[in-house]
Write a protein that holds these residues in place. Sequence first.
Motif, PDB file in Angstrom:
ATOM      1  N   ALA A  66     -23.402 -27.786 -15.110  1.00 45.32           N
ATOM      2  CA  ALA A  66     -22.884 -26.299 -15.073  1.00 45.32           C
ATOM      3  C   ALA A  66     -22.240 -25.828 -16.539  1.00 45.32           C
ATOM      4  O   ALA A  66     -21.595 -24.857 -16.499  1.00 45.32           O
ATOM      5  CB  ALA A  66     -21.686 -26.313 -14.034  1.00 45.32           C
ATOM      6  N   LEU A  67     -22.476 -26.716 -17.546  1.00 45.68           N
ATOM      7  CA  LEU A  67     -22.096 -26.324 -18.874  1.00 45.68           C
ATOM      8  C   LEU A  67     -22.901 -24.898 -19.391  1.00 45.68           C
ATOM      9  O   LEU A  67     -24.133 -25.160 -19.246  1.00 45.68           O
ATOM     10  CB  LEU A  67     -21.880 -27.232 -19.769  1.00 45.68           C
ATOM     11  N   SER A  68     -22.331 -23.963 -19.853  1.00 45.17           N
ATOM     12  CA  SER A  68     -23.031 -22.980 -20.590  1.00 45.17           C
ATOM     13  C   SER A  68     -23.771 -23.214 -21.915  1.00 45.17           C
ATOM     14  O   SER A  68     -23.300 -24.155 -22.303  1.00 45.17           O
ATOM     15  CB  SER A  68     -21.899 -21.564 -20.740  1.00 45.17           C
ATOM     16  N   VAL A  69     -24.423 -22.285 -22.263  1.00 47.88           N
ATOM     17  CA  VAL A  69     -25.233 -22.375 -23.562  1.00 47.88           C
ATOM     18  C   VAL A  69     -24.113 -22.672 -24.647  1.00 47.88           C
ATOM     19  O   VAL A  69     -24.266 -23.555 -25.635  1.00 47.88           O
ATOM     20  CB  VAL A  69     -25.993 -21.247 -23.810  1.00 47.88           C
ATOM     21  N   GLU A  70     -22.914 -22.015 -24.807  1.00 46.58           N
ATOM     22  CA  GLU A  70     -22.025 -22.040 -25.597  1.00 46.58           C
ATOM     23  C   GLU A  70     -21.356 -23.483 -25.541  1.00 46.58           C
ATOM     24  O   GLU A  70     -20.955 -24.027 -26.535  1.00 46.58           O
ATOM     25  CB  GLU A  70     -20.863 -21.092 -25.730  1.00 46.58           C
ATOM     26  N   GLN A  71     -21.008 -23.913 -24.483  1.00 47.57           N
ATOM     27  CA  GLN A  71     -20.265 -25.169 -24.204  1.00 47.57           C
ATOM     28  C   GLN A  71     -21.232 -26.295 -24.741  1.00 47.57           C
ATOM     29  O   GLN A  71     -20.956 -27.195 -25.374  1.00 47.57           O
ATOM     30  CB  GLN A  71     -20.037 -25.386 -22.907  1.00 47.57           C
ATOM     31  N   VAL A  72     -22.543 -26.311 -24.362  1.00 47.16           N
ATOM     32  CA  VAL A  72     -23.643 -27.192 -24.957  1.00 47.16           C
ATOM     33  C   VAL A  72     -23.795 -27.240 -26.493  1.00 47.16           C
ATOM     34  O   VAL A  72     -23.798 -28.258 -27.058  1.00 47.16           O
ATOM     35  CB  VAL A  72     -24.809 -26.762 -24.154  1.00 47.16           C
ATOM     36  N   ALA A  73     -23.689 -26.166 -26.948  1.00 47.98           N
ATOM     37  CA  ALA A  73     -23.574 -26.163 -28.417  1.00 47.98           C
ATOM     38  C   ALA A  73     -22.239 -26.647 -29.007  1.00 47.98           C
ATOM     39  O   ALA A  73     -22.416 -27.487 -29.727  1.00 47.98           O
ATOM     40  CB  ALA A  73     -23.865 -24.502 -29.068  1.00 47.98           C
ATOM     41  N   ASP A  74     -21.235 -26.438 -28.284  1.00 47.30           N
ATOM     42  CA  ASP A  74     -19.949 -27.334 -28.779  1.00 47.30           C
ATOM     43  C   ASP A  74     -20.123 -28.796 -28.675  1.00 47.30           C
ATOM     44  O   ASP A  74     -19.800 -29.500 -29.674  1.00 47.30           O
ATOM     45  CB  ASP A  74     -18.722 -26.911 -28.036  1.00 47.30           C
ATOM     46  N   LYS A  75     -20.805 -29.277 -27.612  1.00 47.24           N
ATOM     47  CA  LYS A  75     -21.205 -30.580 -27.387  1.00 47.24           C
ATOM     48  C   LYS A  75     -22.082 -31.123 -28.378  1.00 47.24           C
ATOM     49  O   LYS A  75     -21.842 -32.304 -28.834  1.00 47.24           O
ATOM     50  CB  LYS A  75     -21.567 -30.887 -25.832  1.00 47.24           C
ATOM     51  N   VAL A  76     -22.962 -30.204 -28.795  1.00 49.14           N
ATOM     52  CA  VAL A  76     -24.122 -30.764 -29.691  1.00 49.14           C
ATOM     53  C   VAL A  76     -23.175 -31.013 -31.234  1.00 49.14           C
ATOM     54  O   VAL A  76     -23.418 -31.940 -32.108  1.00 49.14           O
ATOM     55  CB  VAL A  76     -25.089 -29.829 -30.033  1.00 49.14           C
ATOM     56  N   ALA A  77     -22.299 -29.952 -31.204  1.00 43.31           N
ATOM     57  CA  ALA A  77     -21.580 -30.020 -32.577  1.00 43.31           C
ATOM     58  C   ALA A  77     -20.627 -31.480 -32.765  1.00 43.31           C
ATOM     59  O   ALA A  77     -20.461 -32.079 -33.797  1.00 43.31           O
ATOM     60  CB  ALA A  77     -20.899 -28.909 -32.905  1.00 43.31           C
ATOM     61  N   ASP A  78     -19.887 -31.509 -31.592  1.00 48.73           N
ATOM     62  CA  ASP A  78     -19.154 -32.721 -31.442  1.00 48.73           C
ATOM     63  C   ASP A  78     -19.681 -33.841 -31.546  1.00 48.73           C
ATOM     64  O   ASP A  78     -19.195 -34.983 -32.094  1.00 48.73           O
ATOM     65  CB  ASP A  78     -18.247 -32.671 -30.045  1.00 48.73           C
ATOM     66  N   ALA A  79     -20.953 -34.276 -30.970  1.00 49.07           N
ATOM     67  CA  ALA A  79     -21.699 -35.149 -30.862  1.00 49.07           C
ATOM     68  C   ALA A  79     -22.156 -35.532 -32.488  1.00 49.07           C
ATOM     69  O   ALA A  79     -22.292 -36.791 -32.826  1.00 49.07           O
ATOM     70  CB  ALA A  79     -23.030 -35.331 -30.004  1.00 49.07           C
ATOM     71  N   GLU A  80     -22.483 -34.487 -33.015  1.00 47.81           N
ATOM     72  CA  GLU A  80     -23.165 -34.781 -34.547  1.00 47.81           C
ATOM     73  C   GLU A  80     -21.875 -35.287 -35.341  1.00 47.81           C
ATOM     74  O   GLU A  80     -21.982 -36.060 -36.179  1.00 47.81           O
ATOM     75  CB  GLU A  80     -23.589 -33.486 -35.074  1.00 47.81           C
ATOM     76  N   ARG A  81     -20.640 -34.651 -35.080  1.00 53.55           N
ATOM     77  CA  ARG A  81     -19.491 -35.134 -35.917  1.00 53.55           C
ATOM     78  C   ARG A  81     -19.235 -36.562 -35.417  1.00 53.55           C
ATOM     79  O   ARG A  81     -18.807 -37.415 -36.416  1.00 53.55           O
ATOM     80  CB  ARG A  81     -18.555 -34.318 -35.687  1.00 53.55           C
ATOM     81  N   ARG A  82     -19.233 -36.922 -34.295  1.00 52.30           N
ATOM     82  CA  ARG A  82     -18.969 -38.146 -33.826  1.00 52.30           C
ATOM     83  C   ARG A  82     -20.003 -39.401 -34.568  1.00 52.30           C
ATOM     84  O   ARG A  82     -19.578 -40.346 -34.873  1.00 52.30           O
ATOM     85  CB  ARG A  82     -18.822 -38.445 -32.264  1.00 52.30           C
ATOM     86  N   GLU A  83     -21.193 -38.792 -34.472  1.00 47.64           N
ATOM     87  CA  GLU A  83     -22.271 -39.662 -34.984  1.00 47.64           C
ATOM     88  C   GLU A  83     -22.063 -39.904 -36.619  1.00 47.64           C
ATOM     89  O   GLU A  83     -22.021 -41.144 -36.873  1.00 47.64           O
ATOM     90  CB  GLU A  83     -23.715 -38.956 -34.742  1.00 47.64           C
ATOM     91  N   ARG A  84     -21.739 -38.886 -37.148  1.00 48.83           N
ATOM     92  CA  ARG A  84     -21.369 -38.941 -38.497  1.00 48.83           C
ATOM     93  C   ARG A  84     -20.007 -40.008 -38.854  1.00 48.83           C
ATOM     94  O   ARG A  84     -20.229 -40.790 -39.604  1.00 48.83           O
ATOM     95  CB  ARG A  84     -21.154 -37.571 -39.254  1.00 48.83           C
ATOM     96  N   GLU A  85     -19.165 -39.812 -38.107  1.00 48.73           N
ATOM     97  CA  GLU A  85     -18.004 -40.492 -38.313  1.00 48.73           C
ATOM     98  C   GLU A  85     -18.106 -42.051 -37.913  1.00 48.73           C
ATOM     99  O   GLU A  85     -17.727 -42.920 -38.308  1.00 48.73           O
ATOM    100  CB  GLU A  85     -16.716 -40.098 -37.089  1.00 48.73           C
ATOM    101  N   THR A  86     -18.986 -42.224 -36.749  1.00 51.77           N
ATOM    102  CA  THR A  86     -19.478 -43.829 -36.351  1.00 51.77           C
ATOM    103  C   THR A  86     -20.242 -44.452 -37.623  1.00 51.77           C
ATOM    104  O   THR A  86     -19.951 -45.548 -37.790  1.00 51.77           O
ATOM    105  CB  THR A  86     -19.962 -43.787 -34.931  1.00 51.77           C
ATOM    106  N   ARG A  87     -21.060 -43.433 -37.986  1.00 48.09           N
ATOM    107  CA  ARG A  87     -21.886 -44.171 -39.317  1.00 48.09           C
ATOM    108  C   ARG A  87     -20.954 -44.575 -40.427  1.00 48.09           C
ATOM    109  O   ARG A  87     -20.911 -45.698 -41.145  1.00 48.09           O
ATOM    110  CB  ARG A  87     -22.811 -43.077 -39.687  1.00 48.09           C
ATOM    111  N   GLN A  88     -20.075 -43.559 -40.854  1.00 46.48           N
ATOM    112  CA  GLN A  88     -18.908 -43.884 -41.666  1.00 46.48           C
ATOM    113  C   GLN A  88     -18.089 -45.042 -41.518  1.00 46.48           C
ATOM    114  O   GLN A  88     -17.825 -46.107 -42.161  1.00 46.48           O
ATOM    115  CB  GLN A  88     -18.036 -42.894 -41.937  1.00 46.48           C
TER     116      GLN A  88
END
Length: 171
Positions: free
Chosen positions: A12-34
Amino acid sequence: MARAAVRRQGEALSVEQVADKVADAERRERETRQHLDSPASERGPYDVDPEDLAEQWVGRHAEWRRIAALMDAQGWPAYSPERDVQGSTWARERDAQRKGALARRAAWEKERQDARDELKAQVWLSADVSRRLRAIAARTGLEPEQVLAQLADQVRMDDDGTLTVDTFTPR
């Protein structure tokens, strides 16, 4: 696991909320790699396995991107796991794998329990007793170990602690 988590969180997440989740996952992926590149001495004693965490975020990031692309292609205003054919297929496959793993684990545990309940013994018999046992086994078509096992099944302990065996025929 990442797909299952994203499907649960994405309902039930909207397009905007999913886009936020994509950005958050990208940030978390970068942080965990670091975090992977940092020395082990800088990690706390209660940190989870950094490689496992990094893999989870790589998977979540990929799944959030897939869902965002699916929603864009289908024109969905909100994500619905039931309408996600590919995600539903993966979920069914994961459930089947999980059930198979649980069944294998249960069979393995039962096998271990049965092994604990079994008694394996080496018995050293005199030559005379050994010859008689082999003769009995040969006449009955059994292995000597099978004759001894049947003999043990027939043993009973009397009140005074003596062991007795009634007359029986090996089968």
